[in-house]
Design an enzyme around this catalytic site. Structure first.
Site, short mmCIF file in Angstrom:
data_model
loop_
_atom_site.label_atom_id
_atom_site.label_comp_id
_atom_site.label_asym_id
_atom_site.label_seq_id
_atom_site.Cartn_x
_atom_site.Cartn_y
_atom_site.Cartn_z
N HIS A 58 0.84 -1.20 0.00
CA HIS A 58 0.00 0.00 0.00
C HIS A 58 0.88 1.25 0.00
O HIS A 58 0.69 2.16 -0.82
CB HIS A 58 -0.90 -0.04 1.24
CG HIS A 58 -1.75 1.18 1.42
ND1 HIS A 58 -3.12 1.17 1.21
CD2 HIS A 58 -1.45 2.46 1.81
CE1 HIS A 58 -3.61 2.39 1.45
NE2 HIS A 58 -2.62 3.17 1.83
N GLU A 59 1.84 1.28 0.92
CA GLU A 59 2.72 2.46 1.00
C GLU A 59 3.68 2.52 -0.18
O GLU A 59 4.03 3.61 -0.65
CB GLU A 59 3.48 2.43 2.33
CG GLU A 59 2.61 2.36 3.57
CD GLU A 59 1.57 3.47 3.63
OE1 GLU A 59 1.75 4.50 2.97
OE2 GLU A 59 0.56 3.30 4.34
N HIS A 62 2.00 4.26 -3.05
CA HIS A 62 2.05 5.71 -2.91
C HIS A 62 3.41 6.25 -3.36
O HIS A 62 3.49 7.20 -4.14
CB HIS A 62 1.83 6.12 -1.44
CG HIS A 62 0.43 6.02 -0.96
ND1 HIS A 62 -0.65 6.57 -1.63
CD2 HIS A 62 -0.10 5.45 0.16
CE1 HIS A 62 -1.75 6.35 -0.95
NE2 HIS A 62 -1.45 5.65 0.14
#
Length: 270
Positions: A58-59, A62
């Site tokens: 998820h990170e 980003h």
């Protein structure tokens, strides 16, 4: 600017992440094969490790999107190595999400990577950076639910099916909650570039409290019930039945002796 400006060492996968993947693989095998003496232990370790893998990705989504959008500093910060220890807020990014999984079966990644937004031009790029994380959870949810909606569960051991159903629940809740247009969450980051300067200035002081606001609302029984009614309906639409989800959560929590000894037997056995 693109990823070619980052050093190879900035993009090398961290041994920490490889270790988490190894734990996921080994405990997934133990859950599948029934090797563990206590199936709840294998389910707990498998789901937790897989959940942390999804938090890392998820990170990473980003950071990777920010890199290709102009922020070349994410490599030097270690965000491209998938190492959760490099995150800006390891407590919010790993510890609290795991605690909320244990306490209530709620999947919600916290903010972790610091993006230098001044390096990025174009509102669409800013929105895409914010959307990249929860879109990763959507992809995870699709992978976890695929065996259910494809009717590909023949031969899949019950414990593994239960674990997969609970993991799907976490990914669906993470995707939905992160897309809420609440300051501090990714959903607000998607729409923020399109808001007027005045509105952004008014909302800015509330951003640090957005996550706490969502947590507080989820503790309200009526809101919590309505929220999970929506989640359950969505999972059923994706082929994940209530018994599979309930049994997955029951086995996950059964690792704790208090719950295992006092909890009701709901027939979640292989």
């Amino acid at each position: 600017m693109t990823a070619t400006t980052a050093r190879p060492s900035d993009r090398r996968i961290s041994p920490v992440f490889v270790g988490i993947l190894a734990v996921t693989a080994v405990t997934g095998w133990a859950t599948w094969s029934g090797f563990a003496e206590q199936p709840g232990v294998a389910v707990f370790l498998f789901v937790t490790a897989a959940w942390i893998v999804s938090l890392c990705l998820h990170e990473y989504a980003h950071a990777r999107t920010a890199l290709h959008s102009g922020d070349i500093t994410v490599g030097a910060k270690g965000y491209l190595t998938l190492n959760p220890l490099k995150y800006t807020h390891a407590l919010l990014s790993i510890v609290l999400p795991v605690l909320f999984v244990i306490m209530g079966g709620i999947g919600l990644p916290g903010g972790a990577v610091f993006i230098e937004r001044s390096r990025i031009r174009g509102r669409w790029r800013h929105s895409l950076i914010s959307a990249a994380g929860p879109l990763t959870n959507v992809l995870f949810a699709a992978v976890c639910t695929a065996p259910f909606w494809l009717d590909a569960l023949d031969g899949v051991p019950a414990d593994f099916r239960f674990a997969l159903a609970f993991l799907a629940l976490l990914q669906v809740t993470a995707a939905i909650l992160n897309f809420l247009p609440v300051p501090g969450l990714d959903g607000y980051g998607v729409i923020e570039p399109w808001l007027s300067y005045g509105i952004k200035r008014q909302v800015e002081p509330f951003a640090p409290f957005g996550l706490l606001f969502v947590f507080a609302l989820l503790w309200v029984p009526s809101i919590n019930s309505a929220f999970f009614d929506v989640i359950d309906a969505l999972l059923r639409h994706l082929g994940v039945g209530d018994p599979d989800r309930y049994c997955g959560q029951y086995l996950y929590n059964s690792v704790f002796s208090v719950i295992r000894d006092a909890g009701p037997n709901i027939g979640c056995t292989s």
